[in-house]
Design a protein around this motif. Structure first.
Motif, PDB file in Angstrom:
ATOM      1  N   ARG A   1      -9.042 -37.295  14.726  1.00 59.33           N
ATOM      2  CA  ARG A   1      -8.742 -37.361  13.295  1.00 59.33           C
ATOM      3  C   ARG A   1      -9.986 -37.075  12.463  1.00 59.33           C
ATOM      4  NH1 ARG A   1      -3.753 -36.083  12.718  1.00 59.33           N
ATOM      5  NH2 ARG A   1      -2.431 -37.219  14.167  1.00 59.33           N
ATOM      6  N   TYR A   2     -11.115 -37.571  12.925  1.00 60.87           N
ATOM      7  CA  TYR A   2     -12.365 -37.277  12.222  1.00 60.87           C
ATOM      8  C   TYR A   2     -12.668 -35.781  12.271  1.00 60.87           C
ATOM      9  CZ  TYR A   2     -17.362 -37.213  11.164  1.00 60.87           C
ATOM     10  OH  TYR A   2     -18.592 -36.930  10.616  1.00 60.87           O
ATOM     11  N   SER A   3     -12.503 -35.175  13.417  1.00 59.81           N
ATOM     12  CA  SER A   3     -12.878 -33.770  13.585  1.00 59.81           C
ATOM     13  C   SER A   3     -11.995 -32.835  12.773  1.00 59.81           C
ATOM     14  CB  SER A   3     -12.841 -33.372  15.064  1.00 59.81           C
ATOM     15  OG  SER A   3     -11.513 -33.185  15.524  1.00 59.81           O
TER      16      SER A   3
ATOM     17  N   PRO B   1      -9.432 -45.710  25.666  1.00 56.78           N
ATOM     18  CA  PRO B   1      -9.652 -44.256  25.581  1.00 56.78           C
ATOM     19  C   PRO B   1      -8.701 -43.565  24.613  1.00 56.78           C
ATOM     20  CG  PRO B   1      -9.776 -44.976  27.858  1.00 56.78           C
ATOM     21  CD  PRO B   1      -9.320 -46.157  27.068  1.00 56.78           C
ATOM     22  N   ALA B   2      -7.463 -44.001  24.575  1.00 57.74           N
ATOM     23  CA  ALA B   2      -6.496 -43.385  23.666  1.00 57.74           C
ATOM     24  C   ALA B   2      -6.872 -43.627  22.213  1.00 57.74           C
ATOM     25  CB  ALA B   2      -5.093 -43.937  23.943  1.00 57.74           C
ATOM     26  N   GLU B   3      -7.327 -44.853  21.919  1.00 53.45           N
ATOM     27  CA  GLU B   3      -7.739 -45.184  20.550  1.00 53.45           C
ATOM     28  C   GLU B   3      -8.959 -44.371  20.144  1.00 53.45           C
ATOM     29  OE1 GLU B   3      -8.668 -49.226  17.922  1.00 53.45           O
ATOM     30  OE2 GLU B   3      -8.792 -49.277  20.114  1.00 53.45           O
ATOM     31  N   LYS B   4      -9.908 -44.237  21.061  1.00 50.08           N
ATOM     32  CA  LYS B   4     -11.103 -43.451  20.770  1.00 50.08           C
ATOM     33  C   LYS B   4     -10.759 -41.981  20.554  1.00 50.08           C
ATOM     34  CE  LYS B   4     -14.308 -46.361  23.412  1.00 50.08           C
ATOM     35  NZ  LYS B   4     -15.238 -46.403  24.566  1.00 50.08           N
ATOM     36  N   THR B   5      -9.938 -41.449  21.438  1.00 48.48           N
ATOM     37  CA  THR B   5      -9.559 -40.032  21.329  1.00 48.48           C
ATOM     38  C   THR B   5      -8.914 -39.739  19.989  1.00 48.48           C
ATOM     39  OG1 THR B   5      -9.260 -39.805  23.723  1.00 48.48           O
ATOM     40  CG2 THR B   5      -8.119 -38.218  22.316  1.00 48.48           C
ATOM     41  N   GLU B   6      -8.004 -40.605  19.573  1.00 45.88           N
ATOM     42  CA  GLU B   6      -7.290 -40.380  18.313  1.00 45.88           C
ATOM     43  C   GLU B   6      -8.245 -40.462  17.121  1.00 45.88           C
ATOM     44  OE1 GLU B   6      -3.997 -39.225  16.178  1.00 45.88           O
ATOM     45  OE2 GLU B   6      -4.328 -39.310  18.359  1.00 45.88           O
ATOM     46  N   ALA B   7      -9.149 -41.448  17.145  1.00 44.75           N
ATOM     47  CA  ALA B   7     -10.091 -41.606  16.021  1.00 44.75           C
ATOM     48  C   ALA B   7     -11.032 -40.413  15.927  1.00 44.75           C
ATOM     49  CB  ALA B   7     -10.889 -42.895  16.198  1.00 44.75           C
TER      50      ALA B   7
ATOM     51  N   LEU C   1     -12.706 -24.979  18.964  1.00 45.64           N
ATOM     52  CA  LEU C   1     -11.269 -24.890  19.209  1.00 45.64           C
ATOM     53  C   LEU C   1     -10.473 -25.095  17.925  1.00 45.64           C
ATOM     54  CD1 LEU C   1     -11.034 -26.977  22.504  1.00 45.64           C
ATOM     55  CD2 LEU C   1     -11.088 -24.487  22.268  1.00 45.64           C
ATOM     56  N   PRO C   2      -9.254 -24.569  17.882  1.00 48.06           N
ATOM     57  CA  PRO C   2      -8.388 -24.819  16.725  1.00 48.06           C
ATOM     58  C   PRO C   2      -8.130 -26.317  16.562  1.00 48.06           C
ATOM     59  CG  PRO C   2      -7.462 -23.112  18.153  1.00 48.06           C
ATOM     60  CD  PRO C   2      -8.598 -23.722  18.909  1.00 48.06           C
ATOM     61  N   LYS C   3      -7.770 -26.710  15.343  1.00 44.38           N
ATOM     62  CA  LYS C   3      -7.470 -28.111  15.086  1.00 44.38           C
ATOM     63  C   LYS C   3      -6.027 -28.406  15.527  1.00 44.38           C
ATOM     64  CE  LYS C   3     -10.804 -28.728  11.354  1.00 44.38           C
ATOM     65  NZ  LYS C   3     -11.036 -29.113   9.941  1.00 44.38           N
ATOM     66  N   ASN C   4      -5.858 -28.468  16.845  1.00 47.78           N
ATOM     67  CA  ASN C   4      -4.521 -28.695  17.406  1.00 47.78           C
ATOM     68  C   ASN C   4      -4.647 -29.431  18.735  1.00 47.78           C
ATOM     69  OD1 ASN C   4      -5.280 -26.769  19.330  1.00 47.78           O
ATOM     70  ND2 ASN C   4      -4.183 -25.090  18.307  1.00 47.78           N
ATOM     71  N   ILE C   5      -3.623 -29.378  19.564  1.00 51.43           N
ATOM     72  CA  ILE C   5      -3.592 -30.132  20.806  1.00 51.43           C
ATOM     73  C   ILE C   5      -4.711 -29.751  21.767  1.00 51.43           C
ATOM     74  CG2 ILE C   5      -1.982 -28.504  21.902  1.00 51.43           C
ATOM     75  CD1 ILE C   5      -2.119 -32.370  22.324  1.00 51.43           C
ATOM     76  N   LEU C   6      -5.190 -28.504  21.704  1.00 56.39           N
ATOM     77  CA  LEU C   6      -6.296 -28.101  22.571  1.00 56.39           C
ATOM     78  C   LEU C   6      -7.549 -28.918  22.275  1.00 56.39           C
ATOM     79  CD1 LEU C   6      -5.907 -24.208  22.569  1.00 56.39           C
ATOM     80  CD2 LEU C   6      -5.353 -25.793  24.420  1.00 56.39           C
ATOM     81  N   ARG C   7      -7.859 -29.073  20.990  1.00 59.28           N
ATOM     82  CA  ARG C   7      -9.030 -29.872  20.623  1.00 59.28           C
ATOM     83  C   ARG C   7      -8.807 -31.331  21.014  1.00 59.28           C
ATOM     84  NH1 ARG C   7     -12.269 -29.714  14.918  1.00 59.28           N
ATOM     85  NH2 ARG C   7     -12.012 -27.493  15.330  1.00 59.28           N
ATOM     86  N   HIS C   8      -7.616 -31.823  20.779  1.00 58.84           N
ATOM     87  CA  HIS C   8      -7.297 -33.207  21.125  1.00 58.84           C
ATOM     88  C   HIS C   8      -7.505 -33.454  22.620  1.00 58.84           C
ATOM     89  CE1 HIS C   8      -4.828 -36.813  21.785  1.00 58.84           C
ATOM     90  NE2 HIS C   8      -4.962 -37.066  20.484  1.00 58.84           N
TER      91      HIS C   8
END
Length: 266
Positions: free
Chosen positions: A197-199, A188-194, A160-167
């Motif tokens: 950001r890594y991806s 879950p929010a902290e994990k998702t963001e980390a 997926l593009p590096k945007n909200i879809l991937r998030h």
């Protein structure tokens, strides 16, 4: 064990570099007629230097470079205890340069490194500078369209593009419990963001044509070698009877399974 922990004798005792890397090193040694101690080898992205230490134990003149000083420091004690100089592991400069002289290495290699490199041109240029004429580089890393992203262990997120879809897809996998479970992350929010950001900041999957173009314009001869893996040849060899078929299968393997990049300095 984590790269953030000291490299121990117990951990190292069960380690051996990747089979395909050793195959290319051994083939080069036999073809060149050089003794092990006369072959200069560089592990680009060495981490704690396990491959470097193993190769030095085998008699090769091996070195390593990395972007992170921490793992290099975590290797120092074991290198010293085994009678090797830990200074063979060096930190890359901020510009991605090494301190080695030009035309120094017979062989360079990396494993799961190039997919983390944003400025591949800079890496290719430095590899060309420090590689001897007729020297080779063998670099293996996850395929661009592998079903499961190699580091976060989540299917399809790197498609997926590096945007909200991937998030959003990463958030779904976190809620489903499909995640690498990095320490220190709680909600879950902290994990998702980390993980997101890594991806987007630490992974850069490229098309074969783009990778080939980068190394070619920096002076290398370039080929992709998946089809020549003896283990894979058992399964695809009988069906790849013509050069066109072999090329097609090799492209599929490189796109969906793994990349084995062979670069040669003329």
């Amino acid at each position: 064990m984590s790269k953030n922990n000291p490299l121990t004798e117990e951990e190292f005792a069960g380690f051996k570099p990747a089979r395909r890397i050793l195959q290319y090193i051994e083939t080069f040694r036999l073809n060149s007629g050089l003794s092990k101690e006369d072959i200069n080898i560089l592990d680009w992205g060495c981490g704690r230097g396990r491959s470097v230490l193993w190769l030095q134990d085998e008699g090769y003149n091996a070195f390593g470079v990395d972007v992170d000083q921490g793992p290099i420091d975590n290797a120092s004690a074991l290198f010293q205890s085994k009678g090797h100089n830990p200074s063979v592991l060096q930190l890359l400069t901020q510009e991605g340069k090494t301190e080695f002289p030009s035309n120094y290495f017979h062989i360079t290699f990396s494993s799961q490194v190039l997919e983390h490199v944003e400025n591949l041109d800079a890496v290719a240029a430095e590899l060309f500078r420090i590689t001897k004429p007729e020297g080779i580089g063998f670099h293996t890393y996850p395929a661009r369209k592998h079903l499961v992203e190699a580091h976060l262990k989540m299917p399809f997120i790197h498609w997926l593009p590096k945007n909200i879809l991937r998030h959003q897809l990463i958030a779904l996998f976190v809620l489903a419990g499909r995640e690498p479970r990095w320490p220190g992350l709680r909600s879950p929010a902290e994990k998702t963001e980390a993980y997101y950001r890594y991806s987007i900041g630490k992974t850069f999957y490229r098309k074969q044509a783009e990778t080939k173009a980068v190394f070619s314009r920096n002076g290398f001869r370039v080929s992709f070698e998946c089809i020549n893996d003896p283990l894979l040849a058992r399964y695809v060899g009988s069906s790849a009877k013509g050069s066109a078929m072999k090329t097609a299968i090799n492209q599929l393997l490189t796109e969906f399974l793994k990349v084995e990049l062979l670069i040669t300095k003329p």
